[in-house]
Design a protein around this motif. Sequence first.
Motif, PDB file in Angstrom:
ATOM      1  N   VAL A  60       8.424 -59.353  -1.085  1.00 46.13           N
ATOM      2  CA  VAL A  60       8.232 -57.957  -0.727  1.00 46.13           C
ATOM      3  C   VAL A  60       7.336 -57.336  -1.784  1.00 46.13           C
ATOM      4  CG1 VAL A  60       9.363 -55.769  -0.196  1.00 46.13           C
ATOM      5  CG2 VAL A  60      10.534 -57.930   0.295  1.00 46.13           C
ATOM      6  N   GLU A  65      14.018 -58.189   8.726  1.00 38.85           N
ATOM      7  CA  GLU A  65      12.964 -59.205   8.634  1.00 38.85           C
ATOM      8  C   GLU A  65      13.292 -60.233   7.552  1.00 38.85           C
ATOM      9  OE1 GLU A  65      10.544 -59.685  10.614  1.00 38.85           O
ATOM     10  OE2 GLU A  65      10.527 -57.832  11.784  1.00 38.85           O
ATOM     11  N   ILE A 121       3.833 -58.646   7.150  1.00 36.76           N
ATOM     12  CA  ILE A 121       4.193 -57.385   7.793  1.00 36.76           C
ATOM     13  C   ILE A 121       3.819 -56.253   6.857  1.00 36.76           C
ATOM     14  CG2 ILE A 121       6.108 -55.967   8.635  1.00 36.76           C
ATOM     15  CD1 ILE A 121       7.567 -58.594   9.276  1.00 36.76           C
ATOM     16  N   VAL A 125       4.150 -52.299   5.833  1.00 38.76           N
ATOM     17  CA  VAL A 125       5.051 -51.169   6.023  1.00 38.76           C
ATOM     18  C   VAL A 125       4.402 -49.911   5.457  1.00 38.76           C
ATOM     19  CG1 VAL A 125       7.362 -50.271   5.622  1.00 38.76           C
ATOM     20  CG2 VAL A 125       6.987 -52.740   5.717  1.00 38.76           C
ATOM     21  N   ILE A 184       5.980 -59.258   2.969  1.00 41.42           N
ATOM     22  CA  ILE A 184       6.127 -57.884   3.460  1.00 41.42           C
ATOM     23  C   ILE A 184       5.436 -56.978   2.457  1.00 41.42           C
ATOM     24  CG2 ILE A 184       7.759 -56.036   4.009  1.00 41.42           C
ATOM     25  CD1 ILE A 184       9.818 -58.197   4.654  1.00 41.42           C
ATOM     26  N   HIS A 185       4.528 -56.160   2.927  1.00 43.21           N
ATOM     27  CA  HIS A 185       3.817 -55.275   2.020  1.00 43.21           C
ATOM     28  C   HIS A 185       4.271 -53.842   2.245  1.00 43.21           C
ATOM     29  CE1 HIS A 185       0.727 -53.551  -0.427  1.00 43.21           C
ATOM     30  NE2 HIS A 185       0.384 -54.762  -0.822  1.00 43.21           N
ATOM     31  N   VAL A 186       4.997 -53.308   1.268  1.00 42.70           N
ATOM     32  CA  VAL A 186       5.495 -51.943   1.405  1.00 42.70           C
ATOM     33  C   VAL A 186       4.482 -50.992   0.778  1.00 42.70           C
ATOM     34  CG1 VAL A 186       7.345 -50.332   0.845  1.00 42.70           C
ATOM     35  CG2 VAL A 186       7.875 -52.726   1.335  1.00 42.70           C
ATOM     36  N   LEU A 226       4.763 -52.861  10.686  1.00 38.44           N
ATOM     37  CA  LEU A 226       6.171 -52.713  11.043  1.00 38.44           C
ATOM     38  C   LEU A 226       6.335 -51.573  12.049  1.00 38.44           C
ATOM     39  CD1 LEU A 226       9.112 -53.704   9.913  1.00 38.44           C
ATOM     40  CD2 LEU A 226       9.159 -51.393   9.025  1.00 38.44           C
ATOM     41  N   ILE A 261      13.124 -53.678   7.266  1.00 34.28           N
ATOM     42  CA  ILE A 261      12.684 -54.648   6.258  1.00 34.28           C
ATOM     43  C   ILE A 261      13.806 -55.657   6.010  1.00 34.28           C
ATOM     44  CG2 ILE A 261      12.019 -54.954   3.832  1.00 34.28           C
ATOM     45  CD1 ILE A 261      10.699 -52.205   3.933  1.00 34.28           C
ATOM     46  N   ALA A 303      11.179 -64.377   1.627  1.00 29.92           N
ATOM     47  CA  ALA A 303      10.177 -63.326   1.776  1.00 29.92           C
ATOM     48  C   ALA A 303       9.777 -62.790   0.410  1.00 29.92           C
ATOM     49  CB  ALA A 303      10.729 -62.192   2.635  1.00 29.92           C
ATOM     50  N   LEU A 330       7.132 -65.489   4.451  1.00 32.09           N
ATOM     51  CA  LEU A 330       6.843 -64.144   4.942  1.00 32.09           C
ATOM     52  C   LEU A 330       6.468 -63.251   3.770  1.00 32.09           C
ATOM     53  CD1 LEU A 330       6.917 -61.947   7.193  1.00 32.09           C
ATOM     54  CD2 LEU A 330       9.305 -61.559   6.557  1.00 32.09           C
TER      55      LEU A 330
END
Lengths: 822, 223
Positions: free
Chosen positions: A253, A244, A353, A355, A324-326, A221, A241, A251, A322
């Motif tokens: 997350v 996205e 994505i 992060v 998203i990996h925080v 990101l 985030i 998504a 999607l």
Amino acid sequence: MQLPNPFTSWFDARGWRPRPHQLEMLAHGLAGESALLISPTGGGKTLAGFLPSLVQLSEPHKNEGIHTLYVSPLKALAVDIARNLDAPIVDMALPITVETRTGDTPHSRRLRQRSTPPDILITTPEQMTLLIADPSAAHLLKNLKAVIIDELHSIVSSKRGVLLSLALTRLRAHAPQARFTGLSATVADPDALQAWLAPAGQTPVPLVLGRAGAAPAIHILASANRVPWSGHKALYAIPEIYAEIKKAKMALVFVNTRSQAELVFQELWTANEDHLPIALHHGSLDVAQRRKVEAAMAANSLKAVVCTSTLDLGIDWGDVDLVIHVGAPKGSSRLLQRIGRANHRLDEASNAILVPSNRFEVLECEAARRAASENAQDTEYPIVMKLDVLAQHIMACACAGSFFADEVFAEVKSAFTYRHLTRARFDQVLDYVATGGYALKAYERYAKLKIDTTGRYRLTHPLLIQRYKMNMGTIVAEEMLKVRIASVKNRAGKRTVTGGRVLGELEEYFLSQLSLGDTFLFGGEVLRFEGLDDFGALATRAPGRDPMIPSYAGGKFPLSTYIAERVRLLLADRAQWQLLPTQVQDWLNTQNWASAIPRADQMLVETFPRAEKHYLVCYPFEGRLAQQSLGMLLTRRLERWGAKPMGFVASEYALVIWTLADTSAMIASGRLSLAKLFDEDMLGDDLEAWLAESNLMKRSFRNCAIIAGLIERNFPGKEKTARQVTINTDLIYDALRSHQPDHVLLRAAWDDAADGLIDIHRLAALLKRIKNQILHKSLERVSPLAVPVLLEIGRESIYGEADDALLAEAADQLEAEATSLV
Amino acid sequence: MSNQHRIVLGDLELVPHLSGAIFVPAHHTLIISDLHLEQGTSLARRGIHVPPFDTASTLAMLAAVISVHAPKRLVFLGDSFHDGDGEARLQGPHFSQLRQIALRQDTIWIVGNHDPEPPQLLGGVGADEIMLGGLTLRHEPKRHLKDECEIAGHLHPGCGLSLRGRHVRGKCFVADAKRLIMPAFGAYTGALSIRSDAFHGLFEAETTKIWMIGKSGLHRFSL
């Protein structure tokens, strides 16, 4: 190999063509051969596993016991797998019966499964163990043809896998004709899995490879905001985030810990101007709540789900496009697994994505991104030789019927996991199961197992079977307490709190730290702690309040050795920096100017003064656990050598120790030698001395004592909690250490701690790696690279202080103020 | 370090000891609660094979604290044995050791819920409760104290403390102006949080103090 009819027509009718790996698995299966299938998600893996059994069972047959056992680590998966199998069976009108058996299966159905077994039984590792512990096992399993183990890569890296491997040796004894099929996601080292499936000493089972899918599209990101120096919250990136999520169909997350999940969820909710349906999913939430989220995902009625590893494995829940990996993913394999949750169609790239939540994590995300793009996996070896698990297995054997020690020993040794077991060690464990294994022989008359006149070991009381069944398994959770919504009434100055609906569970450890009135995030809400009652914790809703966020327990997953190495390489190679965000490049350039950037094979050590104290920072990049152990050992040495260490904090990448003495001056004058400080000999006496007193060992011991059946969590017919009935394992640990230091459970606890909690193997590898490779910089002030770990001081637990010193300080501090006594 | 602490109850000054014992200097009396001797064998009978070392450890700690104070009177505050047959299960050497301890001075065995009868062969005398310098000594705390002060055991008080991300737990003495509840002495005895229901209504919040037992000293807190 060709598919027989009616299977060909069934495939044709759906416009499918059998994939090469499915046919290969069919050939192995029909020949009665074991095999390992490695295939990415979406490759028709489960069908490939079942196909040989379906074909064999498609002929009319008499019901002669279970034909195929299918084992999956996820209970929730069993029902879905059974449902998916229904399609071909119904379409082709196959004479096949399929049933599930999990911890939730009612007793009546279990009894029926015993009298009329299904052709295919879908179950969990624990149920498999209970099956072999049943006296009717031999009868039920005599015609068993196939055992399919799904998610094998995940099972073998836990004690569940070790217990399962022992159950498999029993299956083999009952059904020598059965074949063993493993299904696995891509792994770095298939050899280990191939060997795991075969009896020890025999040829590993053949490997079948599915076609690799399209490479994933992974981005880091790019945030307009500043990436923070330290911390794990990633709140700076919430607007991006959210943007996205808005663009995606659905998504996932992913975050690494429950508290992160709570926090990110809450922040997203605050940013949620469009009222997008965003949900939360983690292991502490009430099961009903989690099922509701899963159903909403399957119906595609959610826009995003913030989740922890609870959604790492399993079936497809809707059209996730999607991930998203925080926070940094900590390992390449985990990242690939999680990315695989998006888009299960093999030929399309999954979108992900990353992060990073702080600057070091930018480096880690970049390293993980490249590794995952190359489909490079972390190497994870199967867990082997757990003595506590062996003790439980011996009890299972005794529950199934009397046994000869020689026979069970031979059987156990045939497992890949126990191939190095010695007879002496086995006898020690057997003695432990029988009488506790104490040198005093004090409990001979209270033995659980006794040798009968035929020389067989036999249970002394049938009630032991029931107790075994209630306590078996290897998943030792932290002690959890239910959290309930409470109503509080104040009448005539008297306060009454009444509990209501259950929200979920929290670690007793966490709750014990709360004082009345403290607020915390749970299930996406701010709750106010109202006290404990007999059933657990009570809380009221406290909207609009600032939560006292659950303490971040560090990275839940350790940084994998593989990613760590790639981070070191990335840091050392300036040519690669240009791929990093400008602010991170600036940070590294300043570090190079103010101190140094180490070569990939070096370890940088910096010493500098700051506010009356002196700091020693080193950068091993070996993960928090190994570095905490290192910190503990280094402070002992520094103490002995007169540097007066005051404390230390370890992050995933660095370790900082602060001292009263001037370490720069000590090094300059030769009074302190870094080579000697980091010498491998610290793993001898220093390690022993530290561990003996360490709380980590006590935690490790508790797990082993529970798995080995010394401490029982559940009692038949009594509504008591384990804590009321059993005694504190810390006290047992102390007693054993002083009276019988060679006891088999201490040995088991030490093995576990060395593998997990203190990561000794990794620490040993580090010390070896940096021998003669220490780059020391004596600085005037803190370096840019050191800032993140210095910021962790005060936020993280500080180690190296005796409990009593802490208590004395607390007593001084708290006497006047409101205390946090519980 | 423990010598620095004093607990005042009624007119008496009490000295809490790191082991969990209380010494009453004015009466040369040592009070010990909840020994739970033979807890190991009691559990082992049910197939829970905890290490058989508890009685030896407890007796060693007992001998040590007696030698520190050399009391003229020894009071066991109940639950001295984990169950009614405990005395009979004592191994020979442990029996002799405990008998020697009991005969060394006046010894009073207050009975508890785990051991409703006092020991038969160990010496000393049994009692339901006794008075000592105006205080009542009994096993289970009395719900409503009127004009008396008491020292009791039974509840195994313990507390925990969080500081800088660390959590330390331990046994403790807990007292207000009228009541002292002693920690359990036995080697395998655990602790029950003074926050739990069992303690509810026993202490007056404003005046309650806690002496937490650390590794090397006692630590005093207000509730």
